[in-house]
Design an enzyme around this catalytic site. Sequence first.
Site, PDB file in Angstrom:
ATOM      1  N   TYR A 136      49.530 -62.365   0.829  1.00  0.00           N
ATOM      2  CA  TYR A 136      48.708 -63.554   1.017  1.00  0.00           C
ATOM      3  C   TYR A 136      48.893 -64.178   2.401  1.00  0.00           C
ATOM      4  O   TYR A 136      48.392 -65.271   2.669  1.00  0.00           O
ATOM      5  CB  TYR A 136      49.037 -64.601  -0.052  1.00  0.00           C
ATOM      6  CG  TYR A 136      48.584 -64.252  -1.452  1.00  0.00           C
ATOM      7  CD1 TYR A 136      47.880 -63.078  -1.707  1.00  0.00           C
ATOM      8  CD2 TYR A 136      48.861 -65.077  -2.529  1.00  0.00           C
ATOM      9  CE1 TYR A 136      47.474 -62.756  -2.986  1.00  0.00           C
ATOM     10  CE2 TYR A 136      48.454 -64.764  -3.814  1.00  0.00           C
ATOM     11  CZ  TYR A 136      47.767 -63.599  -4.040  1.00  0.00           C
ATOM     12  OH  TYR A 136      47.364 -63.283  -5.322  1.00  0.00           O
TER      13      TYR A 136
ATOM     14  N   LYS B  97      59.461 -54.643  -6.699  1.00  0.00           N
ATOM     15  CA  LYS B  97      58.997 -53.256  -6.727  1.00  0.00           C
ATOM     16  C   LYS B  97      59.652 -52.492  -5.569  1.00  0.00           C
ATOM     17  O   LYS B  97      59.008 -51.743  -4.831  1.00  0.00           O
ATOM     18  CB  LYS B  97      57.466 -53.217  -6.638  1.00  0.00           C
ATOM     19  CG  LYS B  97      56.845 -51.860  -6.973  1.00  0.00           C
ATOM     20  CD  LYS B  97      57.099 -51.413  -8.384  1.00  0.00           C
ATOM     21  CE  LYS B  97      56.401 -50.074  -8.652  1.00  0.00           C
ATOM     22  NZ  LYS B  97      56.803 -49.483  -9.932  1.00  0.00           N
TER      23      LYS B  97
END
Length: 336
Positions: free
Chosen positions: A129, A177
Amino acid sequence: MTEGARTDGGDVPEVAVIPGDGIGHEVVPAAVEVLETVGDYAFTEAEAGDATLDETGEALPAETYELAATADATLFGAAGESAADVILPLREAVGSFVNIRPATAYPGVDALRPETDLVFLRENTEGVYAGHEDRLTDDVSTLTRVVTETASRRLGEFACEYVRERPEHDGFTVAHKANVMRETDGLFRDTVLAEAERAGVDADTVLMDAFATHVCLDPDRFDVIVCPNLAGDVLSDLAAGLVGGLGLLPSANVGDERGLFEPVHGTAPDIAGEGVANPAATMLSAAMLVESLGDDDAGDRIRTAVEGVLSDGPRTPDLGGQATTREVTDAVLARL
C-alpha cells in the site's frame, strides 16, 4: 497513542467528524449522539468522499485534511470510489502507523464462530500500500512492496505495549509469509519478534495462509495478531465473517498523538438513505476514540450499551431484525 494525550492543552477535546459517503451520514451522527451522552467534546464536521469530489473536484479538501491533522481525534464514516484518495491521506494526517481491528462475536448475534475474540494490529504505512505501482507496457504492470526495519520495530513496540497494558492478552502472534517473501516478510517477522524478546512479551508466528485456515477451524487458538499491511486488511475481513459480518467491526488508525476511528463496513450503497444501517461498528469505534483520549470508563460504558442492544435488540435488518438506525440508537442511548 499515549493514554490521555491532548494536542492543545485544552479542557474539551476536539473531535473532527467526517461522515463521508453512503451510510456514513446515518451511522456517524448516531455515534456522535453517543459521544455527547458520555462526555464533553467539541465537534467540528468536514466533508470528504465521492459527493465532495463531485462538488469541489477534490475527494479530500485541504481543510478536511488539516482538521484531521490538528484535532485530538477524528471520527470517520466511509468513502466510496474515492476511498483510496480519502482514507490513506487521512491516516497520514493523524500520523497513523498501526490499524487496530477487533473482531469479536457478541452474545445474541448469529456468529459462525461465537467463540471468536481477536484483535488485529496491522502495520499502516507501507507494504504493497506504499503506492509504488507502475504500468511498464500494455502487458506488464509492477508493484513494489516496501518493508522497513523502522516501521516494523515501531509496530512491534506498539504490540508489546498493547498486550502488557491489557491483562486479558498473554502475548501475540506474528502472521507472515516469510517462506516466500524472504527479504520483506522475513525482515518484518524478525524485527517484531526481536522487540517481543527485548520486552519480555510472549510471541509466536504463523504463516498467513495457514492462519486463514486455522482461524476458521479454531479461532480460540489466536488472540492478538500482528500483521503486515495487506495481510492485516485481508485477514481481519476474514475474521469478520466468523463474528457476523463487517457491520460489527470497529477500527482505530493510531498515531503518537491522535487517531482516526472508523467502522470497517464501507458505504453500503444498497441501503444508503433507507435509515436501516447498523450503527454498532461506528459506536464501537467511538468507544475506541474516547479511550484514546484517556476516558476508559466512557469507552466501557459505550461498549457495554452497544453489546446489550446487540444481545437483546432491537436489531437492524443485517442482524435479522426490522429496527431502524434511529431505534437502535435510541436503545443504546437509553442504556447509557
